[in-house]
Design a protein around this motif. Structure first.
Motif, PDB file in Angstrom:
ATOM      1  N   CYS A 158       0.872  -1.177   0.000  1.00 34.23           N
ATOM      2  CA  CYS A 158       0.000   0.000   0.000  1.00 34.23           C
ATOM      3  C   CYS A 158       0.906   1.223   0.000  1.00 34.23           C
ATOM      4  O   CYS A 158       1.913   1.252   0.707  1.00 34.23           O
ATOM      5  CB  CYS A 158      -0.873   0.040   1.252  1.00 34.23           C
ATOM      6  SG  CYS A 158      -1.858  -1.436   1.514  1.00 34.23           S
ATOM      7  N   SER A 163       0.953   5.487   0.242  1.00 38.87           N
ATOM      8  CA  SER A 163       0.213   6.680   0.643  1.00 38.87           C
ATOM      9  C   SER A 163       0.646   7.880  -0.190  1.00 38.87           C
ATOM     10  O   SER A 163       1.824   8.076  -0.456  1.00 38.87           O
ATOM     11  CB  SER A 163       0.491   6.951   2.124  1.00 38.87           C
ATOM     12  OG  SER A 163      -0.078   8.170   2.505  1.00 38.87           O
ATOM     13  N   LEU A 219      -2.985   5.902   5.590  1.00 41.67           N
ATOM     14  CA  LEU A 219      -2.275   4.634   5.642  1.00 41.67           C
ATOM     15  C   LEU A 219      -2.269   4.044   7.055  1.00 41.67           C
ATOM     16  O   LEU A 219      -2.331   2.833   7.230  1.00 41.67           O
ATOM     17  CB  LEU A 219      -0.837   4.823   5.137  1.00 41.67           C
ATOM     18  CG  LEU A 219      -0.045   3.577   4.803  1.00 41.67           C
ATOM     19  CD1 LEU A 219      -0.733   2.735   3.741  1.00 41.67           C
ATOM     20  CD2 LEU A 219       1.356   3.946   4.350  1.00 41.67           C
ATOM     21  N   THR A 220      -2.246   4.903   8.054  1.00 42.91           N
ATOM     22  CA  THR A 220      -2.225   4.459   9.454  1.00 42.91           C
ATOM     23  C   THR A 220      -3.411   3.550   9.779  1.00 42.91           C
ATOM     24  O   THR A 220      -3.254   2.556  10.490  1.00 42.91           O
ATOM     25  CB  THR A 220      -2.234   5.683  10.394  1.00 42.91           C
ATOM     26  OG1 THR A 220      -1.180   6.544  10.021  1.00 42.91           O
ATOM     27  CG2 THR A 220      -2.062   5.273  11.830  1.00 42.91           C
ATOM     28  N   TYR A 244      -5.022   1.555   7.750  1.00 45.36           N
ATOM     29  CA  TYR A 244      -4.822   0.252   7.120  1.00 45.36           C
ATOM     30  C   TYR A 244      -3.660  -0.500   7.763  1.00 45.36           C
ATOM     31  O   TYR A 244      -3.657  -1.730   7.800  1.00 45.36           O
ATOM     32  CB  TYR A 244      -4.616   0.412   5.616  1.00 45.36           C
ATOM     33  CG  TYR A 244      -5.877   0.929   4.964  1.00 45.36           C
ATOM     34  CD1 TYR A 244      -6.984   0.094   4.788  1.00 45.36           C
ATOM     35  CD2 TYR A 244      -5.984   2.253   4.561  1.00 45.36           C
ATOM     36  CE1 TYR A 244      -8.156   0.566   4.225  1.00 45.36           C
ATOM     37  CE2 TYR A 244      -7.161   2.738   3.999  1.00 45.36           C
ATOM     38  CZ  TYR A 244      -8.232   1.883   3.831  1.00 45.36           C
ATOM     39  OH  TYR A 244      -9.397   2.352   3.281  1.00 45.36           O
ATOM     40  N   GLU A 245      -2.699   0.224   8.297  1.00 45.48           N
ATOM     41  CA  GLU A 245      -1.576  -0.409   8.998  1.00 45.48           C
ATOM     42  C   GLU A 245      -2.097  -1.246  10.165  1.00 45.48           C
ATOM     43  O   GLU A 245      -1.708  -2.402  10.337  1.00 45.48           O
ATOM     44  CB  GLU A 245      -0.599   0.653   9.504  1.00 45.48           C
ATOM     45  CG  GLU A 245       0.561   0.096  10.285  1.00 45.48           C
ATOM     46  CD  GLU A 245       1.479   1.186  10.819  1.00 45.48           C
ATOM     47  OE1 GLU A 245       2.543   0.830  11.348  1.00 45.48           O
ATOM     48  OE2 GLU A 245       1.149   2.390  10.715  1.00 45.48           O
ATOM     49  N   GLN A 246      -2.976  -0.675  10.963  1.00 47.29           N
ATOM     50  CA  GLN A 246      -3.537  -1.402  12.102  1.00 47.29           C
ATOM     51  C   GLN A 246      -4.365  -2.600  11.635  1.00 47.29           C
ATOM     52  O   GLN A 246      -4.303  -3.675  12.215  1.00 47.29           O
ATOM     53  CB  GLN A 246      -4.389  -0.468  12.971  1.00 47.29           C
ATOM     54  CG  GLN A 246      -3.605   0.650  13.619  1.00 47.29           C
ATOM     55  CD  GLN A 246      -2.426   0.124  14.424  1.00 47.29           C
ATOM     56  OE1 GLN A 246      -2.545  -0.794  15.203  1.00 47.29           O
ATOM     57  NE2 GLN A 246      -1.255   0.715  14.202  1.00 47.29           N
ATOM     58  N   LYS A 279      -1.826  -5.412   9.954  1.00 47.02           N
ATOM     59  CA  LYS A 279      -0.619  -5.823  10.693  1.00 47.02           C
ATOM     60  C   LYS A 279      -0.551  -7.331  10.924  1.00 47.02           C
ATOM     61  O   LYS A 279       0.486  -7.951  10.719  1.00 47.02           O
ATOM     62  CB  LYS A 279      -0.574  -5.075  12.019  1.00 47.02           C
ATOM     63  CG  LYS A 279       0.707  -5.176  12.746  1.00 47.02           C
ATOM     64  CD  LYS A 279       0.673  -4.296  13.986  1.00 47.02           C
ATOM     65  CE  LYS A 279       2.075  -4.077  14.500  1.00 47.02           C
ATOM     66  NZ  LYS A 279       2.109  -3.064  15.541  1.00 47.02           N
ATOM     67  N   PHE A 333       1.872  -7.457   7.173  1.00 45.57           N
ATOM     68  CA  PHE A 333       2.169  -6.153   6.582  1.00 45.57           C
ATOM     69  C   PHE A 333       3.034  -5.346   7.546  1.00 45.57           C
ATOM     70  O   PHE A 333       2.794  -5.350   8.750  1.00 45.57           O
ATOM     71  CB  PHE A 333       0.883  -5.379   6.275  1.00 45.57           C
ATOM     72  CG  PHE A 333       0.179  -5.879   5.041  1.00 45.57           C
ATOM     73  CD1 PHE A 333       0.275  -5.191   3.845  1.00 45.57           C
ATOM     74  CD2 PHE A 333      -0.560  -7.046   5.082  1.00 45.57           C
ATOM     75  CE1 PHE A 333      -0.359  -5.650   2.707  1.00 45.57           C
ATOM     76  CE2 PHE A 333      -1.210  -7.523   3.950  1.00 45.57           C
ATOM     77  CZ  PHE A 333      -1.105  -6.823   2.759  1.00 45.57           C
ATOM     78  N   ARG A 347       5.084  -1.518   8.147  1.00 42.20           N
ATOM     79  CA  ARG A 347       5.309  -0.123   7.776  1.00 42.20           C
ATOM     80  C   ARG A 347       6.822   0.059   7.734  1.00 42.20           C
ATOM     81  O   ARG A 347       7.493  -0.077   8.743  1.00 42.20           O
ATOM     82  CB  ARG A 347       4.679   0.783   8.838  1.00 42.20           C
ATOM     83  CG  ARG A 347       4.720   2.267   8.538  1.00 42.20           C
ATOM     84  CD  ARG A 347       3.587   2.610   7.572  1.00 42.20           C
ATOM     85  NE  ARG A 347       3.424   4.017   7.362  1.00 42.20           N
ATOM     86  CZ  ARG A 347       2.456   4.755   7.903  1.00 42.20           C
ATOM     87  NH1 ARG A 347       1.585   4.209   8.714  1.00 42.20           N
ATOM     88  NH2 ARG A 347       2.354   6.028   7.614  1.00 42.20           N
ATOM     89  N   TYR A 398       4.812   3.813   2.878  1.00 42.79           N
ATOM     90  CA  TYR A 398       4.645   2.438   2.408  1.00 42.79           C
ATOM     91  C   TYR A 398       4.317   1.457   3.522  1.00 42.79           C
ATOM     92  O   TYR A 398       4.908   1.478   4.595  1.00 42.79           O
ATOM     93  CB  TYR A 398       5.922   1.937   1.719  1.00 42.79           C
ATOM     94  CG  TYR A 398       6.149   2.559   0.368  1.00 42.79           C
ATOM     95  CD1 TYR A 398       5.562   2.027  -0.772  1.00 42.79           C
ATOM     96  CD2 TYR A 398       6.954   3.679   0.230  1.00 42.79           C
ATOM     97  CE1 TYR A 398       5.770   2.598  -2.010  1.00 42.79           C
ATOM     98  CE2 TYR A 398       7.170   4.253  -1.012  1.00 42.79           C
ATOM     99  CZ  TYR A 398       6.574   3.707  -2.128  1.00 42.79           C
ATOM    100  OH  TYR A 398       6.780   4.268  -3.352  1.00 42.79           O
ATOM    101  N   LEU A 399       3.385   0.574   3.193  1.00 40.43           N
ATOM    102  CA  LEU A 399       3.013  -0.551   4.028  1.00 40.43           C
ATOM    103  C   LEU A 399       3.166  -1.774   3.120  1.00 40.43           C
ATOM    104  O   LEU A 399       2.474  -1.874   2.112  1.00 40.43           O
ATOM    105  CB  LEU A 399       1.557  -0.381   4.479  1.00 40.43           C
ATOM    106  CG  LEU A 399       0.950  -1.404   5.409  1.00 40.43           C
ATOM    107  CD1 LEU A 399       1.717  -1.455   6.731  1.00 40.43           C
ATOM    108  CD2 LEU A 399      -0.511  -1.049   5.677  1.00 40.43           C
TER     109      LEU A 399
END
Length: 170
Positions: free
Chosen positions: A78, A80, A101-102, A104-106, A109, A113, A115, A120-121
């Protein structure tokens, strides 16, 4: 016994978690046992979840294309760009949503995935190679795009630890 090539080969064949040579150092033995327990617990959790996680989907939507479901396992990375998040898939396919993006990071994870920098993730399952000296990551399906890692040592070290844990070391 002593760490001979024959003994190491036997240990490898029975899928040994490690090798503690004689004479046994108490602290080294304790560390080896902790490693075995941690890795066997991780393996059990992975094997329980692997079939389920490979089929899970994420619902994404945008104005132009409406709502679509994508298999999480098919997301390569992903990216951003301001308030847009571009989901990149194999064969240069992508889907763009409005968001951060934050968030989707959670959400991603627990699916492997990481960060690696602010924009970028990445899905560790699609990492083709790592250039440690340059702190660059080359993703499958995107060989010309070098994803530079953050200057944040913790992000890089977390990724490298996970990357190393996935492989049998020689």
């Amino acid at each position: 016994g002593k760490p001979t090539q024959e003994n190491l080969l036997k240990a490898f064949k029975v899928r040994a978690f490690g090798f503690v040579p004689k004479p046994v150092d108490k602290d080294e033995l304790i560390l080896a046992v902790h490693k075995v327990l941690r890795e066997s617990e991780l393996g059990q959790n992975e094997s329980r979840n692997i079939g389920h996680k490979n089929s899970e989907t994420i619902l994404l939507s945008n104005r132009e294309e409406g709502e679509r479901q994508f298999r999480i396992a098919d997301i390569v990375f992903c990216e951003s760009e301001n308030t847009k998040v571009h989901f990149r898939f194999a064969e240069n396919k992508s889907f763009t949503v409005t968001g951060l993006l934050t968030a989707y990071e959670q959400l991603l994870k627990s699916y492997g995935f990481f960060r690696v920098q602010r924009s970028y993730l990445i899905n560790i399952n699609f990492v083709e190679r790592v250039l440690r000296k340059e702190k660059d990551i080359i993703m499958q399906h995107y060989p010309k795009r070098e994803i530079g890692a953050s200057r944040d040592k913790e992000l890089w070290n977390n990724f490298i630890s996970a990357w190393e844990a996935r492989a049998i070391k020689s």
